[in-house]
Design a protein around this motif. Structure first.
Motif, PDB file in Angstrom:
ATOM      1  N   GLU A  45     -53.401  55.032  35.019  1.00 46.53           N
ATOM      2  CA  GLU A  45     -52.004  56.026  34.776  1.00 46.53           C
ATOM      3  C   GLU A  45     -52.706  56.677  33.703  1.00 46.53           C
ATOM      4  O   GLU A  45     -53.230  56.957  32.819  1.00 46.53           O
ATOM      5  CB  GLU A  45     -51.102  54.821  33.784  1.00 46.53           C
ATOM      6  CG  GLU A  45     -50.997  53.573  34.861  1.00 46.53           C
ATOM      7  CD  GLU A  45     -49.551  53.148  34.046  1.00 46.53           C
ATOM      8  OE1 GLU A  45     -49.352  52.359  35.335  1.00 46.53           O
ATOM      9  OE2 GLU A  45     -49.761  52.712  33.247  1.00 46.53           O
ATOM     10  N   ASP A  47     -50.707  59.901  30.833  1.00 45.44           N
ATOM     11  CA  ASP A  47     -49.217  60.624  29.854  1.00 45.44           C
ATOM     12  C   ASP A  47     -48.738  61.709  30.681  1.00 45.44           C
ATOM     13  O   ASP A  47     -49.478  62.391  30.177  1.00 45.44           O
ATOM     14  CB  ASP A  47     -49.621  60.501  28.776  1.00 45.44           C
ATOM     15  CG  ASP A  47     -48.651  60.551  27.856  1.00 45.44           C
ATOM     16  OD1 ASP A  47     -47.727  61.404  28.465  1.00 45.44           O
ATOM     17  OD2 ASP A  47     -48.804  60.758  26.512  1.00 45.44           O
ATOM     18  N   TRP A  88     -38.617  61.504  36.287  1.00 45.43           N
ATOM     19  CA  TRP A  88     -38.828  61.798  35.586  1.00 45.43           C
ATOM     20  C   TRP A  88     -36.550  61.380  35.111  1.00 45.43           C
ATOM     21  O   TRP A  88     -36.064  61.825  36.763  1.00 45.43           O
ATOM     22  CB  TRP A  88     -39.081  62.545  35.027  1.00 45.43           C
ATOM     23  CG  TRP A  88     -38.901  63.878  34.673  1.00 45.43           C
ATOM     24  CD1 TRP A  88     -37.435  64.811  34.721  1.00 45.43           C
ATOM     25  CD2 TRP A  88     -38.937  64.714  36.574  1.00 45.43           C
ATOM     26  NE1 TRP A  88     -37.833  65.676  35.561  1.00 45.43           N
ATOM     27  CE2 TRP A  88     -38.200  65.568  36.754  1.00 45.43           C
ATOM     28  CE3 TRP A  88     -40.107  63.918  36.467  1.00 45.43           C
ATOM     29  CZ2 TRP A  88     -38.923  66.529  37.831  1.00 45.43           C
ATOM     30  CZ3 TRP A  88     -40.936  65.047  38.205  1.00 45.43           C
ATOM     31  CH2 TRP A  88     -40.091  66.807  38.307  1.00 45.43           C
ATOM     32  N   ILE A  96     -40.240  58.048  33.446  1.00 40.99           N
ATOM     33  CA  ILE A  96     -39.605  56.066  33.023  1.00 40.99           C
ATOM     34  C   ILE A  96     -41.156  56.226  32.991  1.00 40.99           C
ATOM     35  O   ILE A  96     -40.559  54.801  32.612  1.00 40.99           O
ATOM     36  CB  ILE A  96     -38.864  55.702  34.146  1.00 40.99           C
ATOM     37  CG1 ILE A  96     -39.318  56.275  35.501  1.00 40.99           C
ATOM     38  CG2 ILE A  96     -37.336  57.079  34.507  1.00 40.99           C
ATOM     39  CD1 ILE A  96     -38.831  55.508  36.753  1.00 40.99           C
ATOM     40  N   HIS A  97     -42.211  56.095  32.901  1.00 39.54           N
ATOM     41  CA  HIS A  97     -42.993  55.414  33.197  1.00 39.54           C
ATOM     42  C   HIS A  97     -43.973  56.547  32.965  1.00 39.54           C
ATOM     43  O   HIS A  97     -44.125  57.532  33.074  1.00 39.54           O
ATOM     44  CB  HIS A  97     -43.088  54.502  34.659  1.00 39.54           C
ATOM     45  CG  HIS A  97     -43.870  53.184  34.169  1.00 39.54           C
ATOM     46  ND1 HIS A  97     -45.690  53.519  34.910  1.00 39.54           N
ATOM     47  CD2 HIS A  97     -44.264  52.380  34.086  1.00 39.54           C
ATOM     48  CE1 HIS A  97     -45.911  52.592  34.716  1.00 39.54           C
ATOM     49  NE2 HIS A  97     -45.198  51.818  34.542  1.00 39.54           N
ATOM     50  N   GLN A 106     -51.620  50.141  41.697  1.00 38.29           N
ATOM     51  CA  GLN A 106     -50.976  48.904  41.687  1.00 38.29           C
ATOM     52  C   GLN A 106     -50.101  48.729  43.254  1.00 38.29           C
ATOM     53  O   GLN A 106     -49.039  48.086  42.818  1.00 38.29           O
ATOM     54  CB  GLN A 106     -49.675  50.147  40.579  1.00 38.29           C
ATOM     55  CG  GLN A 106     -49.530  49.541  40.044  1.00 38.29           C
ATOM     56  CD  GLN A 106     -50.276  50.966  39.094  1.00 38.29           C
ATOM     57  OE1 GLN A 106     -51.193  51.752  39.511  1.00 38.29           O
ATOM     58  NE2 GLN A 106     -50.041  51.019  37.557  1.00 38.29           N
ATOM     59  N   LEU A 143     -42.583  52.122  41.187  1.00 36.29           N
ATOM     60  CA  LEU A 143     -41.921  52.689  39.664  1.00 36.29           C
ATOM     61  C   LEU A 143     -40.053  52.127  40.417  1.00 36.29           C
ATOM     62  O   LEU A 143     -40.240  50.923  39.483  1.00 36.29           O
ATOM     63  CB  LEU A 143     -41.642  53.874  40.105  1.00 36.29           C
ATOM     64  CG  LEU A 143     -43.666  54.178  39.373  1.00 36.29           C
ATOM     65  CD1 LEU A 143     -43.666  56.183  39.166  1.00 36.29           C
ATOM     66  CD2 LEU A 143     -43.485  54.031  37.369  1.00 36.29           C
ATOM     67  N   ASN A 146     -40.580  49.136  39.753  1.00 32.85           N
ATOM     68  CA  ASN A 146     -40.946  47.929  38.563  1.00 32.85           C
ATOM     69  C   ASN A 146     -40.799  48.333  37.456  1.00 32.85           C
ATOM     70  O   ASN A 146     -40.498  47.300  35.665  1.00 32.85           O
ATOM     71  CB  ASN A 146     -42.492  47.870  38.020  1.00 32.85           C
ATOM     72  CG  ASN A 146     -43.372  47.078  39.776  1.00 32.85           C
ATOM     73  OD1 ASN A 146     -43.160  45.572  39.008  1.00 32.85           O
ATOM     74  ND2 ASN A 146     -42.841  47.228  40.605  1.00 32.85           N
ATOM     75  N   ALA A 147     -39.695  49.495  37.185  1.00 26.89           N
ATOM     76  CA  ALA A 147     -39.890  50.275  35.651  1.00 26.89           C
ATOM     77  C   ALA A 147     -38.116  49.678  35.777  1.00 26.89           C
ATOM     78  O   ALA A 147     -37.131  49.869  36.529  1.00 26.89           O
ATOM     79  CB  ALA A 147     -39.400  51.122  35.793  1.00 26.89           C
ATOM     80  N   GLU A 148     -37.755  49.150  34.608  1.00 33.86           N
ATOM     81  CA  GLU A 148     -36.416  48.263  34.294  1.00 33.86           C
ATOM     82  C   GLU A 148     -35.266  49.905  34.309  1.00 33.86           C
ATOM     83  O   GLU A 148     -35.763  50.931  33.684  1.00 33.86           O
ATOM     84  CB  GLU A 148     -36.266  48.594  32.611  1.00 33.86           C
ATOM     85  CG  GLU A 148     -36.110  47.097  32.817  1.00 33.86           C
ATOM     86  CD  GLU A 148     -35.203  47.017  31.404  1.00 33.86           C
ATOM     87  OE1 GLU A 148     -36.465  47.605  30.417  1.00 33.86           O
ATOM     88  OE2 GLU A 148     -34.522  46.970  30.718  1.00 33.86           O
TER      89      GLU A 148
END
Ligand SMILES: Nc1ncnc2c1ncn2[C@@H]1O[C@H](COP(=O)(O)OP(=O)(O)O)[C@@H](O)[C@H]1O
Ligand SMILES: O=P(O)(O)OC[C@H](O)CO
Length: 498
Positions: A45, A47, A88, A96-97, A106, A143, A146-148
């Motif tokens: 990953e 940033d 995003w 978001i991740h 993944q 994503l 898995n991303a809330e």
């Protein structure tokens, strides 16, 4: 009159800004290394905010180094590590991740699901790609799963998807422009490369709402303006291409059959196939080379996931070398690896194996194996992987390579380039400017704003640094490559899924 094109090359391991003059020479270059995170085995990953911040810094730096202001820039060309996925929030611009990097595995469970549903043929036919976690599509699905809260937000039209050029252009234009170019779109698993459009059936299959997707544009046109808050003046953003396609353009591989190999984090060989999309049955990808002046052209591609990344591993992981070029000093202390092979399958193997379960392996160690042998074996693995790719490339295109144009960070390594030429038994040609990727981005944008007239003018700027001539007996070549094939086979036999 503006003097330079500004190329932004956002690669896996660094963000670079380059000022390119009309003569194709690089007047200034600014670079920042990019940290990667490995949160779970096989996951990689980055940033996304840091990527954008680093882009702003290197742009400022490059201008400062050249001692010029924004008025010296005619236009901006973008190029980027491909497939790396950012999602995003439209309203806030917040990812978001962390970005899921192209190497990341993944989404291999989602790939298994697609395979179990029998989707392979349809996906290959429409996208030219294969079911593999490498491509953006299953990363977006991952994503959203898995991303809330991601699925609900996406369904409400609140999320945007982009590969890195899309993310950067969106930020550079102050959140006004959400676009991608055809080459990047062709790496997403969601784009029909024959009909040049997002494919609704594939989107349904992946569970990706169309509202998340950027508008698809050509590789050479004005997408929008750099927001004046950044350099005090608006500048047109006039071209974009994935880094491997940009390198093909930067190497002036304009004719059918022209081929280049880029040795960066991974290693990517692309052959221009003109207006024909040649479909492979042997693990090559069919991809869009570029769209310029309304003409869509295609390429065949062989993808190697770990090349220069293995040299970085020697530096940062094993601390066997202090910097990348030391790999050459150490490797040249020995004549050969003495039978040692390193298969750097840290995230599986790409072309021609497409095995995401196999992991890195070392073979042939003896008590006499030294650090030099080991480093040499890692370096040689870049050349063997390239040979694997070239073998299928020649078979499927029906063309025989007469020389290989190279570029990328690791192409600076003379020992590697000589070994590559020996193994392939073809001359390896290294251009004076190794930054073909950035050059390609500058050329694409430059054509859009009339900085250069046409491809002929661009081709006239090319200068060669060195040609490496093959110098190895056929028996030795066969013996070495035979050892590599055995090593790969053994590495795959060790993988839990084989
Ligand atoms: N002299 C060298 N020998 C071998 N590998 C090198 C050398 N110089 C740089 N590299 C490798 O090249 C890669 C950087 O090349 P670059 O084209 O900038 O990659 P990317 O665009 O993927 O970030 C790194 O992985 C580094 O280990
Ligand atoms: O970062 P690079 O230059 O190795 O390129 C990455 C590729 O675009 C991945 O497909």
């Amino acid at each position: 009159m503006s003097t330079y094109m500004l190329a932004i090359d956002q690669g896996t391991t660094s963000t670079r800004a380059l000022l390119v003059g009309r003569d194709g020479r690089i007047a200034a270059i600014a670079q920042e290394e990019l940290p990667l995170a490995y949160p779970t085995p096989g996951a990689v990953e980055a940033d996304a905010i840091f990527i954008w911040e680093s882009a702003k810094r290197v742009i400022q730096d490059a201008l400062q180094k050249a001692g010029v202001g924004a008025d010296a820039i005619a236009a901006i060309g973008m190029t980027n590590q491909r497939e790396t996925t950012v999602v995003w929030e439209k309203a806030t611009g917040k990812p978001i991740h962390p970005a899921i990097v192209w190497q990341s595995r993944q989404s291999s469970g989602i790939c298994d699901r697609l395979r179990a549903e029998g989707r392979e043929e349809l996906i290959h036919e429409r996208t030219g790609l294969l079911i593999d976690p490498y491509f953006s599509g299953t990363k977006v699905t991952w994503l959203l799963e898995n991303a809330e809260g991601a699925r609900e937000k996406a369904e409400r039209g609140e999320l945007l998807f982009g590969t890195i050029e899309t993310w950067l252009i969106w930020n550079m234009t102050g959140g006004r422009v959400h676009v991608t170019d055809v080459t990047n779109a062709s790496r997403t698993l969601m784009f029909n490369i024959h009909e040049r459009r997002w494919d609704e059936e594939l989107l349904r299959m992946l569970g990706v709402p169309a509202s998340m997707l950027p508008e698809v544009r050509s590789s050479s046109e004005i997408y929008g303006m750099l927001d004046s808050s950044l350099l005090g003046r608006e500048v047109p953003i006039a071209g974009a291409a994935g880094d491997q396609q940009a390198a093909l353009f930067g190497q002036n591989a304009f004719r059918e059959g022209a081929t280049k190999n880029t040795y960066g984090t991974g290693c990517f060989m692309l052959m221009n196939t003109g207006e024909k999309a040649i479909m492979s049955s042997k693990g090559l990808l069919t991809t869009i080379a570029w769209e310029v002046d309304g003409k869509l052209e295609y390429a065949l591609e062989g993808s190697v996931f770990v090349a220069g990344a293995a040299i970085q591993w020697l530096r940062d992981g094993l601390e066997l070398i202090g910097n990348a070029s030391e790999s050459q000093d150490l490797a040249s202390q020995v004549e050969s690896t003495d039978g040692v092979y390193v298969v750097p399958a840290f995230v599986g193997l790409g072309t021609p194996y497409w095995n995401s379960d196999v992991r890195g392996s070392v073979f042939g160690l003896t008590r006499g194996t030294s650090k030099a042998h080991f480093v040499r074996a890692v370096l040689e693995s870049l050349a063997y992987q390239t040979q694997d790719v070239l073998a299928v490339m020649e078979e499927e295109s029906g063309l025989k390579l007469i020389s290989l144009a190279v570029d990328g960070g690791a192409a600076a390594n003379d020992l590697l380039m000589q070994f590559q030429s020996d193994l392939l038994n073809v001359p390896v040609e290294r251009p004076a400017v190794l930054e073909s990727t950035a050059l390609g981005a500058a050329f694409l944008a430059g054509l859009a704003v009339g900085f250069w007239k046409d491809k002929n003018e661009i081709a006239s700027l090319r200068r060669t640094d060195r040609q490496f001539q093959p110098d190895m007996a056929e028996t030795r070549r066969n013996e070495l490559y035979g050892g590599w094939k055995r090593a790969v086979k053994a590495a795959m036999a060790f993988s839990p899924e084989s």
